[in-house]
Design an enzyme around this catalytic site. Structure first.
Site, PDB file in Angstrom:
ATOM      1  CG  LEU A 229      -1.937   1.145   1.313  1.00  0.00           C
ATOM      2  CD1 LEU A 229      -2.956   1.027   0.205  1.00  0.00           C
ATOM      3  CD2 LEU A 229      -2.616   1.174   2.675  1.00  0.00           C
ATOM      4  CG  ASP A 230      -0.571   4.635   0.191  1.00  0.00           C
ATOM      5  OD1 ASP A 230      -1.225   4.585  -0.865  1.00  0.00           O
ATOM      6  OD2 ASP A 230      -1.090   4.900   1.287  1.00  0.00           O
ATOM      7  CD  GLU A 231       6.099   1.658   1.194  1.00  0.00           C
ATOM      8  OE1 GLU A 231       7.006   2.126   0.485  1.00  0.00           O
ATOM      9  OE2 GLU A 231       6.027   1.829   2.429  1.00  0.00           O
TER      10      GLU A 231
END
Lengths: 286, 286, 286, 286
Positions: A229-231
């Site tokens: 997530l969000d990486e």
């Protein structure tokens, strides 16, 4: 820009001597006129990245011969690559939930022909934005998501995407986390907008966290979606100044303008073949 | 600016009706001419913050009478406050290690009289920057720090600070973490510069982390030091754009310009009584 | 950066087919490894611009043979060009009057080895900044200028510049207008910093004009000097936000930080052979 | 924001002692709770500017009594002033020609209730944007303008504006120059967006001029309209970075995003009574 009569190559491979000469020679021998060339070597990663745009002209047309011969060249250097006609358009599906600002920005640029892409459909887990889709004459499909039906709904979405030959998915403030299975169907081709300056404030409620932390700037980040997530690799980010006078509501309001523009810029780079991914990073050919 | 003949109040208290009237009336009755007033109410926190600057003039001088009467007013509303003559200067100690850019920026502004403060001494854990201190005729004290001698050295530093009536400590890329005991001696009066856009990349090596994450902007943050590392109230932050072409070395080089300016702006706000702290946040009266 | 063992070419000529192939082939045949290539075609002007950096390696060394053969290539395409070893440094003379901020910025970067250049001398029409020059051990020559002696003094300056093999002149807030004769001795190699966002506020007192006009941003512009005042090709510009609260003094103070950084960035681009000029414009290879 | 139960005063007058006390005392005596106060003294111009927002509460309601008494106070200090209920909305007429981006931005914010104003009508000299107006259910009036009919058409427009009680005119890329007679009917209440960083590139074709000059940043400026073209008080301006790679078309495209946001921010400040004008300048209470 002369997009109507040119082609673009993006390519990455392990760095070695003579790559630029080899590739430009290939084009020159086919009478191509290079109108833009941008090249980057990452010495740490020992990687070579290049984007070339040339005018189509007799032998430099993307005939089967041309493509086959270039494939040989690319295989010889073990490259990842893509060549496309500048007038060919990526096919985007926009995923939304209830917020309209990012969708509206994309549709406005689409109608203005500023966004060089096709948008055959919009997918949402809520019915709210159907009227907006109608204004722009784009089919709107609603797949409400629950914990129980998520995988099943995603399957239906994937079918629809295949039917419409979608190659890129834009998450325009889509408030669902996609499953790894779904993501693996569009590797490197799902673009998200996160409403913070990543990696600050990963996950839910970034404006609330920013408000509570008392930061003096807020940000937005557009990135490719990966399982973490969000990486995923960041395509574009930007910030604006806030102050103690701004309430949480003000942050959300000011952030909207950022989100819209940052996502629009990222999508623009992607559809014009200006982004190469390598690990957690992007090379942006502006 | 007319700094020579004015006084400044900063005050915070629980919000209630009539605070502006009460305070401005107090000044008006003493024939003061308000030249700048900035006020902020945080409705969430139910707090009132104000900064007022007025021209000194007969009764509005900061006599004992004036101060005693204002103290009564402030006690009545249970306020935190500070009044100072604009020509009075904060006394700063600058702490450094080996990097010179932040120190040089501060010293240059100090000599140019752009920084309204006194700098009676510089403290370091290394001898490297003594020549720079000498150029500006400022005493330089070197206290090498090891795990074993840290508390002892800090005690000596504190003695020195007391001797010189220091009220504010500037950590200009000082590469040691201060002990809670030391910090508690200068509550709300130690300013640090961190070389990232906090809360992204807390702790060591933020440029390396930024490089590896592939961000498109890097930042710097100046904040008050509290016991929690890099978690104190933020005074000022800023960012600059980077690209895939920038090596880690480039990030460090570009970041230096940011660090210098962000720290200088934060120090400037602090010494001109333009910052109020509340919880993890600052109110900045610009 | 690997500056120690590389060479850089900058070249411009009329656009035609095969230029990239021709040049990269030339290098490849001499076993050079291209580590950075940036190319630009201005379709309006029908001009081709390129900057290439390659690792030196046996035949790719800048021997007389190499240079002669490249000259043939360049003559064949009627190009303006320059090749230099990355470790070779431009030789700068800094011209100043009384303001020290731009000079200090340059000297600080020079001492830190951040500025890849030599500074054999500083020239001024006032004695004020001699002490600063001394701190950095750089010879300082003072030529007071009057209407009557201007040409004579410039002649002496030019002699001095020739003696020291100066190739680039930096006007670091030098408050004299150079004569056309002087300028013609250093075509395309005199860099000025103007304290406005050109073309706004050309000429004297730009901060005063900005203050009176009530702009919300002020700027600084670094450009090459031509005979027409403030009309030369722009290398770099930037702005910062101001408000109605800022007095003229505040504008001057805030502007100083801009001027320093904008000039430093422009000088950095110039000394690293990253600027090509064409008419009133620059091509910047970042 | 609590806009539903508050009132706002903006006031300017010659500076003198005790103005803040006098005004805040007036409000306090009527049991008002000041929730925002921002004050500015321009020492050069010897002028006092203030904006106060307070919660309505019994006596502080804007009754005739309240207004009459405040009028006495204001007359006593010879002030220009305006008080309005925060829930009262300015009534805007938007003037457009053929470009839709600024209009769309305003309509989107209007529909989202982000723009605190009413828009009873849109006026244009071309029929092109009528469909967009229809999407948002706003009456669209088309008055084609020629040299011959300009005054006559303006008269009809003014009638229409009066009929709809319009108090503010937004020129959202309206490509006609208004006559002085028209302007004099809406003194200080006509807002324009100019597509340059004023005062650079006054008049026609600013992007073309910027392209030819080779600037590194382009700007947009929103200002009040006065008889002198592009010389009215500036409300807001901003810039974005461009490079030699950008064609004139790219400048126009990038500039659109700037124009939209700069105009939207200026309109927002105006409708929330956050702007005071004085001579060629504005005081912005943010």
């Amino acid at each position: 820009m002369g997009k109507m009569s040119s082609a673009t190559l993006i390519l990455s491979c392990e760095d070695r001597k003579g790559l630029v000469a080899k590739i430009s020679q290939f084009l020159f021998q086919r009478d191509a006129n290079i109108i833009d060339l941008d090249e980057h070597v990452d010495k740490n990663a020992k990687m070579f990245f290049i984007r070339i745009e040339w005018e189509l002209n007799g032998q430099a047309n993307l005939t089967d011969d041309f493509m086959n011969e270039f494939k040989k060249l690319a295989d010889g250097i073990n490259a990842n690559w893509d060549i496309k006609l500048s007038e060919d358009k990526k096919r985007l599906a926009v995923f939304v939930s209830k917020y309209d600002h990012c969708l509206l920005e994309i549709l406005w640029r689409y109608r203005n022909k500023e966004l060089h892409a096709d948008i055959p459909l919009i997918i949402s887990n809520h019915p709210d934005l159907e009227p907006l889709a109608k204004q722009y004459d784009i089919p709107y499909y609603c797949f409400p998501i629950t914990k129980e039906n998520k995988r099943e709904q995603e399957k239906k979405e994937l079918e629809l995407l295949r039917e419409h030959n979608i190659d890129t998915i834009i998450l325009a403030r889509y408030m669902q986390i996609l499953t790894p299975d779904f993501i693996s169907e569009y590797p490197n081709n799902i673009i998200n907008i996160h409403h913070s300056f990543l990696p600050a404030f990963i996950g839910a409620d970034p404006y609330k966290k920013a408000y509570e932390r008392g930061v003096k700037l807020i940000g937005a980040t557009s990135h490719y979606v990966t399982e973490e997530l969000d990486e995923g690799p960041i395509i574009e980010q930007d910030v604006i100044r806030i102050s103690h006078k701004d309430s949480l509501k003000d942050l959300i309001r000011k952030g909207r303008d950022l989100e819209r523009l940052v996502l629009a810029r990222a999508v623009d780079l992607h559809v014009n073949n200006r982004v190469l991914q390598h690990g957690k990073k992007t090379i942006i050919f502006e």
